[in-house]
Design an enzyme around this catalytic site. Structure first.
Site, short mmCIF file in Angstrom:
data_model
loop_
_atom_site.label_atom_id
_atom_site.label_comp_id
_atom_site.label_asym_id
_atom_site.label_seq_id
_atom_site.Cartn_x
_atom_site.Cartn_y
_atom_site.Cartn_z
N ALA A 24 60.92 -32.32 33.19
CA ALA A 24 60.69 -31.76 31.86
C ALA A 24 59.34 -31.06 31.89
CB ALA A 24 60.71 -32.86 30.80
N VAL A 25 59.35 -29.81 32.32
CA VAL A 25 58.10 -29.07 32.52
C VAL A 25 58.03 -27.91 31.53
CG1 VAL A 25 57.90 -29.72 34.94
CG2 VAL A 25 59.13 -27.64 34.33
N GLY A 26 56.79 -27.56 31.18
CA GLY A 26 56.58 -26.46 30.25
C GLY A 26 57.30 -26.70 28.93
N ALA A 137 81.44 -26.74 36.38
CA ALA A 137 82.41 -26.51 35.32
C ALA A 137 82.97 -25.08 35.31
CB ALA A 137 81.77 -26.82 33.96
N GLU A 204 70.15 -25.03 44.39
CA GLU A 204 71.60 -25.21 44.29
C GLU A 204 72.33 -24.58 45.48
OE1 GLU A 204 73.96 -25.43 40.51
OE2 GLU A 204 74.53 -23.41 41.15
N ARG A 252 61.37 -19.78 29.62
CA ARG A 252 60.79 -19.44 30.92
C ARG A 252 59.64 -18.47 30.83
NH1 ARG A 252 66.51 -19.16 34.37
NH2 ARG A 252 66.83 -21.41 34.42
#
Length: 254
Positions: A24-26, A137, A204, A252
């Protein structure tokens, strides 16, 4: 018929304990962390010992959340990064380091999840295994030709073909297997960096290459990480975790 009690009883008898890591950044911290943890308290590995490991560059902003019995939360401070891509790629090293220095003393299983998600149904001990991967998904019904593997031969993540397309929003297993995966991905990311190459989907892409070479022992259906935007959902009868809505331009931008 699926009987969750059979899985739970086995793991309770074995005193299984689970680490849940989340970055959990920024701006992701304010946007998602509270919902992630509070929903996990309702659905994630209930009945087992669970330790949340929150990796953040803003430790002072981690909310105080009342946790259930045998559940705890630890904050691990990480550096600030100028690009979100660097956070994505460096998390593998941070996970590996945390397994070695901290998590191995407290837990015997680990799940690594993205923070921009919300638990909606049981995410229980049936998901535990030696090496756990998730079907993406958006790709589990599509032909292999459409999978977004890294097609650049200069990258260590390069794949001409594969079996499935795996989603890096969730992976897990026993500590040894997850550390192997994290070490592999970090090494390949660094080798690419030396060659001025960046894999298409960062960690990924390397995770997909790893699972092509080292098959997971447990494969989770997309119900464990579902995007409600998808219209063709007739085969998804339960949603256990869903993607949160995202405003990447806002999240971002520093």
């Amino acid at each position: 018929m699926f009987d969750p009690n059979l899985y739970d009883q086995k793991h309770i008898e074995n005193d299984s304990s689970v680490a849940l890591t989340v970055f959990a950044v920024g701006r992701y911290l304010d946007a998602y962390l509270n919902t992630f943890i509070t929903s996990a308290e309702k659905h994630f590995m209930l009945g087992l010992q669970v330790t949340y490991y929150v990796f953040t560059d803003l430790p002072e902003k981690v909310p105080t959340i009342e946790l259930g019995p045998r559940r705890s939360l630890k904050v691990i401070q990480v550096p600030k990064f100028s690009r979100w891509q660097d956070i994505s790629m460096m998390r593998m090293k941070m996970i590996s380091d945390a397994i070695e220095s901290e998590i191995s003393h407290n837990c015997n299983y680990i799940f690594c999840l993205d923070v921009d998600q919300e638990f909606k149904g049981r995410f229980g001990s049936e998901a535990l295994g030696d090496s756990v991967a998730l079907l993406h998904a958006w790709y589990y019904k599509r032909p292999k030709e459409s999978f977004t593997y890294d097609r650049n031969p200069k990258s260590k993540a390069f794949m001409e073909t594969g079996d499935y397309y795996y989603h890096a929003a969730i992976f897990g297993g026993v500590l040894e297997k997850v550390k192997d995966l994290a070490d592999y991905c970090y090494l390949k990311i660094m080798e690419d960096k030396l060659n001025n190459v960046e894999a298409l989907w960062h960690d990924e892409s390397h995770l997909n290459k790893y699972f092509w070479l080292h098959k997971p022992s447990r494969l989770l259906s997309p119900e464990y990480c579902w995007d409600t935007v998808i219209v063709q959902n007739e085969d998804i009868n339960v949603t256990r975790l869903i993607w949160a809505s995202k405003n990447y331009k806002e999240l971002r931008t520093r």
